[in-house]
Design an enzyme around this catalytic site. Structure first.
Site, PDB file in Angstrom:
ATOM      1  N   ASN A   1      21.500  32.225  66.787  1.00  0.00           N
ATOM      2  CA  ASN A   1      20.646  31.171  66.267  1.00  0.00           C
ATOM      3  C   ASN A   1      21.385  30.200  65.349  1.00  0.00           C
ATOM      4  OD1 ASN A   1      18.150  29.988  66.387  1.00  0.00           O
ATOM      5  ND2 ASN A   1      17.202  31.294  64.846  1.00  0.00           N
TER       6      ASN A   1
ATOM      7  N   ARG B   1      27.501  40.579  83.548  1.00  0.00           N
ATOM      8  CA  ARG B   1      26.195  39.962  83.284  1.00  0.00           C
ATOM      9  C   ARG B   1      26.248  38.934  82.161  1.00  0.00           C
ATOM     10  NH1 ARG B   1      24.484  45.505  83.841  1.00  0.00           N
ATOM     11  NH2 ARG B   1      24.261  45.695  81.581  1.00  0.00           N
TER      12      ARG B   1
ATOM     13  N   PRO C   1      23.502  40.187  64.569  1.00  0.00           N
ATOM     14  CA  PRO C   1      24.840  39.638  64.333  1.00  0.00           C
ATOM     15  C   PRO C   1      25.290  38.744  65.482  1.00  0.00           C
ATOM     16  CG  PRO C   1      24.792  41.995  63.884  1.00  0.00           C
ATOM     17  CD  PRO C   1      23.482  41.652  64.529  1.00  0.00           C
ATOM     18  N   GLU C   2      25.975  37.665  65.120  1.00  0.00           N
ATOM     19  CA  GLU C   2      26.520  36.786  66.155  1.00  0.00           C
ATOM     20  C   GLU C   2      27.913  37.274  66.549  1.00  0.00           C
ATOM     21  OE1 GLU C   2      25.485  32.747  66.062  1.00  0.00           O
ATOM     22  OE2 GLU C   2      23.834  33.032  64.661  1.00  0.00           O
TER      23      GLU C   2
ATOM     24  N   ARG D   1      12.121  32.446  68.530  1.00  0.00           N
ATOM     25  CA  ARG D   1      13.163  32.246  67.527  1.00  0.00           C
ATOM     26  C   ARG D   1      12.943  30.905  66.856  1.00  0.00           C
ATOM     27  NH1 ARG D   1      17.654  35.428  68.354  1.00  0.00           N
ATOM     28  NH2 ARG D   1      18.133  34.897  66.200  1.00  0.00           N
TER      29      ARG D   1
END
Length: 269
Positions: free
Chosen positions: A162, A121, A2-3, A258
């Site tokens: 992506n 991070r 999931p984005e 990817r």
């Protein structure tokens, strides 16, 4: 995976159902049982996303840190809570609602300091009010790496995956192989602002739509896109199909394991 917009929707869904009220917490699978016992009966005081990470705050106990990874899923329902079926890592419930987490990459109880260390991070999240795009620009403008790779680096920008990577580069005519340091500031600013707008729409609609009004099925007479990700896009998963703008074939290549998609005509190297 999931984005970022998905995680922000999940944060909002948890706030809507559980915020400010004591929550029953358990781990039918057992892998989160010790932490669940500490959280059981505590009120949910915060739910927020940073990139692809979800944080559920149960002060003073701590934060539940969730990263869905490739296989994680969250389901919601209304009480009564059904009997557990399958591998439920974390279940929350009150008198009105329940949620179940299955298959996450991460589900861990963190202190305030540990939660802050995770966030430190990560790069700026376009969906957060405290996002600082200057941090991302410093990384991009100093890097020899391709911009298509940098946009997927969660330490550069948090939450872009992506689909948003491929689509924002197409929308601004940027070849994904262009080194970050060759990107001019105006183009970077336009890409960042576009990500903010596109991802906010993703939160609102629950799907990714990136096609401008003049290129929609309604405007062009083409059939709507049929894809399990939903939404209308320019290049993502359209390899070999005609570009919606120039009609040239959409290209694809494997980059860092990817699939990368772009239009060589609209995004000249």
């Amino acid at each position: 995976m999931p984005e970022g917009h998905v995680l922000h929707r999940l944060a909002a869904a948890h706030r809507e159902r559980f915020a400010g009220r004591p929550v029953r917490v358990d781990s039918p699978q057992g892998k989160f049982a010790d932490a669940a016992a500490l959280l059981n009966g505590q009120p949910l005081e915060a739910a927020e996303a940073w990139g692809k990470h979800l944080f559920l705050g149960f002060a003073p106990v701590g934060w539940v840190h969730i990263h869905l990874g490739l296989y994680g899923k969250v389901a919601f329902g209304e009480t009564p809570v059904p009997p557990p079926v399958g591998q439920i890592r974390l279940r929350l419930a009150n008198d009105d609602h329940w949620s179940e987490l299955r298959g996450p990459n991460t589900c861990a109880l963190r202190t305030d300091e540990e939660r802050a260390a995770v966030a430190a991070r990560l790069g700026p999240d376009p969906l957060r009010e405290d996002a600082d795009p200057e941090r991302a620009w410093r990384r991009v403008s100093a890097s020899r790496s391709a911009i298509g790779t940098l946009l997927m680096d969660q330490a550069v920008i948090a939450g872009v995956g992506n689909i948003y990577r491929a689509e924002v580069l197409f929308r601004h005519g940027v070849a994904p192989h262009r080194p970050g340091r060759e990107l001019d500031r105006a183009t970077w600013t336009a890409c960042w602002e576009d990500l903010v707008a596109l991802m906010r729409e993703g939160v609102r609609l629950g799907r990714i739509d990136t096609v401008r009004p003049e290129h929609t099925p309604e405007a062009t007479g083409r059939p709507p896109r049929v894809d399990d990700h939903g939404g209308e896009v320019y290049v993502y998963r359209r390899a070999g199909q005609p570009c919606l703008v120039c009609e040239g074939p959409v290209a694809t290549a494997k980059v860092a394991a990817r699939n990368l998609f772009w239009c060589p005509r609209c995004q000249p190297r």
